[in-house]
Design an enzyme around this catalytic site. Structure first.
Site, PDB file in Angstrom:
ATOM      1  CE  LYS A  14      -2.503  -1.056   3.757  1.00 47.13           C
ATOM      2  NZ  LYS A  14      -2.049  -2.476   4.017  1.00 47.13           N
ATOM      3  NE  ARG A  90      -5.233  -1.867   9.446  1.00 46.93           N
ATOM      4  CZ  ARG A  90      -4.057  -1.304   8.877  1.00 46.93           C
ATOM      5  NH1 ARG A  90      -4.163   0.115   8.591  1.00 46.93           N
ATOM      6  NH2 ARG A  90      -2.895  -1.957   8.775  1.00 46.93           N
ATOM      7  NE  ARG A 125       5.205  -8.205  -1.298  1.00 46.51           N
ATOM      8  CZ  ARG A 125       4.314  -7.895  -2.057  1.00 46.51           C
ATOM      9  NH1 ARG A 125       3.694  -7.064  -1.822  1.00 46.51           N
ATOM     10  NH2 ARG A 125       3.915  -8.105  -3.219  1.00 46.51           N
ATOM     11  NE  ARG A 135       5.345  -1.113  10.360  1.00 43.10           N
ATOM     12  CZ  ARG A 135       4.226  -0.743   9.665  1.00 43.10           C
ATOM     13  NH1 ARG A 135       4.592  -0.257   8.458  1.00 43.10           N
ATOM     14  NH2 ARG A 135       3.049  -1.368   9.853  1.00 43.10           N
ATOM     15  NE  ARG A 146       1.327  -5.425  11.392  1.00 40.95           N
ATOM     16  CZ  ARG A 146       2.539  -5.231  10.958  1.00 40.95           C
ATOM     17  NH1 ARG A 146       3.378  -5.680  11.272  1.00 40.95           N
ATOM     18  NH2 ARG A 146       2.513  -4.383   9.627  1.00 40.95           N
TER      19      ARG A 146
END
Ligand code: AMP
Length: 198
Positions: A14, A90, A125, A135, A146
């Site tokens: 995204k 979301r 990824r 991150r 997630r």
């Protein structure tokens, strides 16, 4: 005015594709994840609250997220010629709230680009991004959570937007340029919008 939602699992590309859309369509970028990470970095109260959810791989509560987006629409995004929503909505309540927020501003969602990528590739990824960028939520435990949250709470939006005739499915695997090419074609068909660059 053209408002686009960029939809897809965590790690589906995204952020990468947003950068191209901004460049090619002159849209204003609203990334819910980036807004939250910025608050965490600046150590604000909101940042502390957000971090307690993000670090566990949970979504932050709908009311809080919706009010952040509403504030952004009325400040930074005001008077822009269109917005790309990256990572928002979301959940179904967020989608309904967004439709309402835009309607009250005499606007609408014009297309939902769905980046479709299998879970194994999403995981690979994110692990790679974690190594490259540090991150914090790109670690194996949080990634698993997630993905679970994505399937349970976010994926139902795909059906929601298909029913509304707004969904553009995009194969999100392969080369970044090829994926962007499919997005451009999809947007042209759905909205008539042309990219400014070839
Ligand atoms: P992202 O950068 O889009 O992958 O978002 C990173 C994290 O921020 C997510 O795992 C959530 O914890 C939180 N987050 C981002 N966008 C939303 C949203 N629309 N609703 C709730 N939580 C969000």
């Amino acid at each position: 005015m053209m408002n686009i939602i960029l939809f897809g699992g965590p790690g589906s590309g995204k952020g990468t594709q947003s950068a191209r859309l901004i460049d090619n369509y002159g849209l204003y970028h609203i990334s819910s994840g980036e807004i939250l990470r910025d608050h965490i970095k600046r150590g604000t109260d909101l940042g502390r609250t957000a971090d307690s959810y993000i670090s566990k791989g949970h979504l932050i509560p709908d009311d809080l997220m919706i009010s952040i987006i509403e504030h952004t629409l009325d400040t930074e995004a005001k008077d822009k010629k269109g917005v790309i929503f990256d990572g928002f909505p979301r959940t179904i309540p967020q989608a309904e709230a967004l439709a309402d927020l835009l309607k009250r501003r005499n606007s609408d969602v014009h297309a939902v680009i769905g980046l479709e990528v299998p879970d194994e590739e999403l995981t690979a990824r994110m692990l790679n991004r974690g190594k490259e960028t540090g991150r914090a939520d790109d670690n194996p435990e949080t990634i698993e959570k997630r993905l679970k949250v994505y399937h349970e709470q976010t994926q139902p939006l795909r059906e929601h937007y298909i029913k509304k005739g707004q969904y553009i499915p995009i194969d999100g695997t392969g080369q970044v340029d090829d994926i962007f090419h499919s997005i451009r074609e999809g947007l042209r068909e759905k909205t008539g919008a042309e990219a400014s660059k070839s």
